[in-house]
Design an enzyme around this catalytic site. Structure first.
Site, mmCIF file in Angstrom:
data_model
loop_
_atom_site.group_PDB
_atom_site.id
_atom_site.type_symbol
_atom_site.label_atom_id
_atom_site.label_comp_id
_atom_site.label_asym_id
_atom_site.label_seq_id
_atom_site.Cartn_x
_atom_site.Cartn_y
_atom_site.Cartn_z
ATOM 1 N N ASN A 38 3.252 -13.798 -6.509
ATOM 2 C CA ASN A 38 3.868 -12.808 -7.387
ATOM 3 C C ASN A 38 5.300 -12.500 -6.918
ATOM 4 O O ASN A 38 6.243 -12.548 -7.710
ATOM 5 C CB ASN A 38 3.008 -11.533 -7.403
ATOM 6 N N ILE B 291 4.957 -3.466 -6.014
ATOM 7 C CA ILE B 291 4.177 -3.222 -4.808
ATOM 8 C C ILE B 291 4.204 -4.542 -4.052
ATOM 9 O O ILE B 291 3.687 -5.543 -4.538
ATOM 10 C CB ILE B 291 2.734 -2.812 -5.134
ATOM 11 N N SER B 292 4.861 -4.533 -2.912
ATOM 12 C CA SER B 292 4.967 -5.742 -2.086
ATOM 13 C C SER B 292 4.528 -5.366 -0.679
ATOM 14 O O SER B 292 5.344 -5.022 0.174
ATOM 15 C CB SER B 292 6.415 -6.246 -2.111
ATOM 16 N N ASP C 110 4.248 -4.129 -13.095
ATOM 17 C CA ASP C 110 3.198 -3.990 -14.110
ATOM 18 C C ASP C 110 3.490 -4.867 -15.315
ATOM 19 O O ASP C 110 2.607 -5.563 -15.824
ATOM 20 C CB ASP C 110 3.061 -2.534 -14.557
ATOM 21 N N ARG D 4 2.973 -8.602 -14.648
ATOM 22 C CA ARG D 4 1.570 -9.015 -14.539
ATOM 23 C C ARG D 4 0.903 -9.150 -15.910
ATOM 24 O O ARG D 4 -0.190 -9.679 -16.020
ATOM 25 C CB ARG D 4 0.802 -8.060 -13.641
ATOM 26 N N GLY E 280 -9.238 -4.507 -2.189
ATOM 27 C CA GLY E 280 -7.899 -5.019 -1.899
ATOM 28 C C GLY E 280 -6.801 -4.124 -2.430
ATOM 29 O O GLY E 280 -5.732 -4.595 -2.807
#
Length: 181
Positions: free
Chosen positions: A60, A83-84, A40, A43, A133
């Site tokens: 990312n 989150i991957s 977070d 980003r 998504g």
């Protein structure tokens, strides 16, 4: 000390960031320097130009891997909480960092639990089709095949963050990552 990079991975609200902070505190109490790369936060800065399409998610993770490598080169334990969703992206990050210094921690928490913790209402918006998504809803999550640590509920109850952090740090100690060379 061995170089170490840890990736905490699963859905939004799975407890990744909470566990990363707990592990960092425990490492600090043992005199180990660490730094958390939180998805977070990244980003809002380094990765603010990226969206959530597959290619943006791959970039990312690649950027985070590059930053983790720099921290590792400086002697810090880098903890990435992200989150991957795609296995190939995690595998590329592992290849970049050397298998011996990459620890994947899979936060294997039920999607229902993650949704129940969602104070921002993002899962509800995704289920209503207002967010596209969204990992776990209309975008897949590919479970790790070779994670070093898997964190799960015990008898339907999520253990306390300190207990989970102890599990991770015990693994690191057993594997010799926290020894001074």
């Amino acid at each position: 000390m061995h170089l170490l990079n840890a990736l905490f991975n699963l859905f939004l609200e799975s407890g990744k960031s909470t566990l990363a902070c707990s592990v960092s505190r425990e490492l600090h109490s043992k005199g180990k320097l660490s730094y958390i790369l939180d998805g977070d936060n990244l980003r809002h800065g380094l990765n603010k130009d990226l969206g959530f399409k597959a290619e943006d998610r791959a970039e990312n993770i690649r950027r985070v891997g590059e930053v983790a490598k720099l921290f590792s080169d400086a002697g810090l334990i880098c903890i990435a909480s992200l989150i991957s969703p795609y296995r190939k992206d995690r595998d590329a990050c592992r290849a970049m960092l050397s298998d011996a210094s990459f620890i994947e921690v899979f936060m294997n928490m039920p999607l229902e639990l993650c949704e129940s913790r969602d104070a921002k209402g993002l899962y509800k918006l995704a289920r209503a089709g207002k967010i596209k998504g969204f990992t776990g809803i209309d975008d897949p999550y590919e479970r790790p095949l070779n994670c070093e640590i898997e964190i799960e509920q015990k008898d339907g109850v999520c253990p306390k963050p300190a207990a989970l952090a102890s599990q991770v740090v015990s693994y690191l100690e057993e594997k010799g990552f926290l020894q001074v060379e």
